[in-house]
Design a protein around this motif. Structure first.
Motif, PDB file in Angstrom:
ATOM      1  N   TYR A 108      -5.024   9.872  -0.849  1.00 44.35           N
ATOM      2  CA  TYR A 108      -5.049   9.034  -1.945  1.00 44.35           C
ATOM      3  C   TYR A 108      -4.188   7.848  -1.553  1.00 44.35           C
ATOM      4  CZ  TYR A 108      -4.766   6.963  -6.788  1.00 44.35           C
ATOM      5  OH  TYR A 108      -4.463   5.548  -7.627  1.00 44.35           O
ATOM      6  N   THR A 109      -4.926   7.076  -1.607  1.00 47.67           N
ATOM      7  CA  THR A 109      -5.033   5.203  -1.129  1.00 47.67           C
ATOM      8  C   THR A 109      -4.527   4.029  -1.698  1.00 47.67           C
ATOM      9  OG1 THR A 109      -4.807   6.256   1.141  1.00 47.67           O
ATOM     10  CG2 THR A 109      -4.070   3.662   0.491  1.00 47.67           C
ATOM     11  N   ALA A 110      -3.737   3.458  -2.821  1.00 44.91           N
ATOM     12  CA  ALA A 110      -4.181   2.771  -3.172  1.00 44.91           C
ATOM     13  C   ALA A 110      -3.406   0.743  -2.492  1.00 44.91           C
ATOM     14  CB  ALA A 110      -3.741   2.359  -4.732  1.00 44.91           C
ATOM     15  N   THR A 111      -4.251   0.008  -2.719  1.00 48.97           N
ATOM     16  CA  THR A 111      -2.977  -0.948  -2.065  1.00 48.97           C
ATOM     17  C   THR A 111      -3.857  -2.127  -2.883  1.00 48.97           C
ATOM     18  OG1 THR A 111      -4.363  -0.353   0.126  1.00 48.97           O
ATOM     19  CG2 THR A 111      -4.347  -2.220   0.269  1.00 48.97           C
ATOM     20  N   ALA A 112      -3.086  -2.918  -2.992  1.00 53.44           N
ATOM     21  CA  ALA A 112      -3.012  -4.423  -3.664  1.00 53.44           C
ATOM     22  C   ALA A 112      -2.956  -5.535  -2.969  1.00 53.44           C
ATOM     23  CB  ALA A 112      -1.930  -4.533  -4.241  1.00 53.44           C
ATOM     24  N   PRO A 133      -6.769   5.493 -19.933  1.00 53.93           N
ATOM     25  CA  PRO A 133      -6.433   5.078 -20.828  1.00 53.93           C
ATOM     26  C   PRO A 133      -4.526   6.511 -20.713  1.00 53.93           C
ATOM     27  CG  PRO A 133      -7.634   4.884 -22.310  1.00 53.93           C
ATOM     28  CD  PRO A 133      -8.122   5.550 -20.965  1.00 53.93           C
ATOM     29  N   HIS A 134      -5.138   7.203 -19.846  1.00 48.89           N
ATOM     30  CA  HIS A 134      -4.238   8.740 -19.866  1.00 48.89           C
ATOM     31  C   HIS A 134      -3.364   8.437 -18.612  1.00 48.89           C
ATOM     32  CE1 HIS A 134      -6.220  10.758 -23.120  1.00 48.89           C
ATOM     33  NE2 HIS A 134      -7.780  10.304 -22.197  1.00 48.89           N
ATOM     34  N   PHE A 135      -3.897   6.980 -17.534  1.00 51.83           N
ATOM     35  CA  PHE A 135      -3.376   7.120 -15.964  1.00 51.83           C
ATOM     36  C   PHE A 135      -2.275   6.024 -15.663  1.00 51.83           C
ATOM     37  CE2 PHE A 135      -7.699   7.133 -14.689  1.00 51.83           C
ATOM     38  CZ  PHE A 135      -7.243   6.584 -13.598  1.00 51.83           C
ATOM     39  N   PHE A 136      -3.482   4.621 -16.241  1.00 53.85           N
ATOM     40  CA  PHE A 136      -3.551   3.771 -15.094  1.00 53.85           C
ATOM     41  C   PHE A 136      -2.262   2.760 -15.776  1.00 53.85           C
ATOM     42  CE2 PHE A 136      -5.321  -0.505 -15.005  1.00 53.85           C
ATOM     43  CZ  PHE A 136      -5.710  -0.246 -13.724  1.00 53.85           C
ATOM     44  N   VAL A 137      -1.344   2.862 -15.903  1.00 54.81           N
ATOM     45  CA  VAL A 137      -0.513   2.102 -16.467  1.00 54.81           C
ATOM     46  C   VAL A 137       0.859   3.247 -16.201  1.00 54.81           C
ATOM     47  CG1 VAL A 137      -1.063   0.151 -17.284  1.00 54.81           C
ATOM     48  CG2 VAL A 137      -0.373   1.449 -19.228  1.00 54.81           C
ATOM     49  N   PRO A 138       2.270   2.903 -16.056  1.00 58.65           N
ATOM     50  CA  PRO A 138       3.590   3.629 -16.451  1.00 58.65           C
ATOM     51  C   PRO A 138       4.018   4.003 -17.409  1.00 58.65           C
ATOM     52  CG  PRO A 138       3.469   2.180 -13.982  1.00 58.65           C
ATOM     53  CD  PRO A 138       2.253   1.792 -14.471  1.00 58.65           C
ATOM     54  N   GLY A 186       7.945  -3.291  -8.900  1.00 65.07           N
ATOM     55  CA  GLY A 186       7.894  -2.093  -8.874  1.00 65.07           C
ATOM     56  C   GLY A 186       6.599  -1.858  -8.216  1.00 65.07           C
ATOM     57  N   PHE A 187       6.206  -2.786  -7.425  1.00 68.98           N
ATOM     58  CA  PHE A 187       4.806  -2.037  -7.305  1.00 68.98           C
ATOM     59  C   PHE A 187       5.339  -0.411  -6.374  1.00 68.98           C
ATOM     60  CE2 PHE A 187       2.360  -0.570  -3.005  1.00 68.98           C
ATOM     61  CZ  PHE A 187       0.840  -0.872  -3.744  1.00 68.98           C
ATOM     62  N   HIS A 188       5.589  -0.143  -5.626  1.00 67.79           N
ATOM     63  CA  HIS A 188       5.913   1.037  -5.368  1.00 67.79           C
ATOM     64  C   HIS A 188       5.911   2.938  -6.509  1.00 67.79           C
ATOM     65  CE1 HIS A 188       5.167  -0.175  -1.190  1.00 67.79           C
ATOM     66  NE2 HIS A 188       5.857  -0.650  -1.135  1.00 67.79           N
ATOM     67  N   THR A 216       1.041  -1.366   0.227  1.00 64.26           N
ATOM     68  CA  THR A 216      -0.151  -0.269   0.160  1.00 64.26           C
ATOM     69  C   THR A 216       0.326   1.213  -0.132  1.00 64.26           C
ATOM     70  OG1 THR A 216      -1.909   1.078   1.427  1.00 64.26           O
ATOM     71  CG2 THR A 216      -0.661   0.767   2.504  1.00 64.26           C
ATOM     72  N   PHE A 217       0.245   2.373  -0.747  1.00 60.68           N
ATOM     73  CA  PHE A 217       0.800   3.209  -0.478  1.00 60.68           C
ATOM     74  C   PHE A 217      -0.148   4.901  -0.337  1.00 60.68           C
ATOM     75  CE2 PHE A 217       0.632   4.459  -5.528  1.00 60.68           C
ATOM     76  CZ  PHE A 217       0.466   5.158  -4.951  1.00 60.68           C
ATOM     77  N   THR A 218      -0.360   6.216   0.327  1.00 58.41           N
ATOM     78  CA  THR A 218      -0.936   7.071   0.478  1.00 58.41           C
ATOM     79  C   THR A 218      -0.046   8.100   0.186  1.00 58.41           C
ATOM     80  OG1 THR A 218      -1.787   6.023   2.367  1.00 58.41           O
ATOM     81  CG2 THR A 218      -2.635   8.822   2.056  1.00 58.41           C
ATOM     82  N   ARG A 219      -0.573   9.302  -0.984  1.00 56.17           N
ATOM     83  CA  ARG A 219      -0.292  10.535  -0.612  1.00 56.17           C
ATOM     84  C   ARG A 219      -1.481  11.636  -1.638  1.00 56.17           C
ATOM     85  NH1 ARG A 219       3.655  10.331  -5.799  1.00 56.17           N
ATOM     86  NH2 ARG A 219       3.575  12.216  -5.441  1.00 56.17           N
ATOM     87  N   THR A 220      -0.886  12.440  -1.158  1.00 51.65           N
ATOM     88  CA  THR A 220      -1.954  13.753  -1.243  1.00 51.65           C
ATOM     89  C   THR A 220      -1.837  14.428  -3.078  1.00 51.65           C
ATOM     90  OG1 THR A 220      -2.200  14.693   1.369  1.00 51.65           O
ATOM     91  CG2 THR A 220      -3.053  16.282  -0.852  1.00 51.65           C
ATOM     92  N   LEU A 221      -3.028  14.124  -4.071  1.00 47.83           N
ATOM     93  CA  LEU A 221      -3.003  14.696  -4.814  1.00 47.83           C
ATOM     94  C   LEU A 221      -3.396  15.715  -4.940  1.00 47.83           C
ATOM     95  CD1 LEU A 221      -3.896  11.311  -6.756  1.00 47.83           C
ATOM     96  CD2 LEU A 221      -1.697  12.199  -6.290  1.00 47.83           C
TER      97      LEU A 221
END
Length: 158
Positions: free
Chosen positions: A116-120, A33-38, A135-137, A10-15
């Motif tokens: 914003y928090t994303a957890t896998a 499509p504009h953001f979902f994969v690096p 490279g999750f993080h 998991t990670f959290t950041r402020t957007l």
């Protein structure tokens, strides 16, 4: 939600974008499509049926290869929480080789932005370790940065 360090990442950041706009980005196939994969990888296709049991299907282009990832939405709390998994596909058909369950959470930060928090969540410690080594993080941080830039570009157009 209680995290398990053996199976969860998991990670959290402020957007710097409002929660409703980030929610729209995450739940609309035209925005994914504009953001979902690096970058430089791409989303070639996306289908979302925003309800529990509805599809969350994506097709990625990675290094010239197409990768299809079909899944279902487990929970969609408008503006707050989106949970989807590839453990099942639409119609609750089990996936023989699932990777993870994703939990994306949004909360107002009190200054016009979003916490914003994303957890896998993974089925095993080994799967979590593989995802971390992939490279999750770095990957999910890049996705968050791309999401923030994209959402800001939408606000500028409005």
């Amino acid at each position: 939600m209680t995290l398990d360090p053996n199976t969860d990442l998991t990670f959290t950041r402020t957007l710097r974008a409002p929660r409703p706009l980030l929610w729209e980005c995450w739940t609309s196939p035209r925005h994914i499509p504009h953001f979902f994969v690096p970058a430089p990888h791409k989303v070639a296709a996306c289908e979302i049926d925003l309800r529990p049991g509805g599809r969350f299907n994506t097709t990625f282009e990675v290094d010239g290869q197409e990768m299809r990832n079909d899944g279902v939405i487990l929970e969609a709390v408008e503006g707050e929480r989106l949970v989807f998994t590839d453990a099942y596909t639409e119609g609750w058909k089990p996936n023989p080789d699932p990777f993870m369950t994703a939990i994306v959470e949004f909360a107002d930060d009190g200054a016009g932005g979003t916490r914003y928090t994303a957890t896998a969540r993974h089925r095993s410690a080994e799967a979590r370790e593989r995802h971390e080594a992939m490279g999750f993080h770095g990957g999910w941080t890049t996705v968050a940065e791309q999401l923030e830039r994209y959402a800001q570009s939408l606000r500028a157009e409005a």
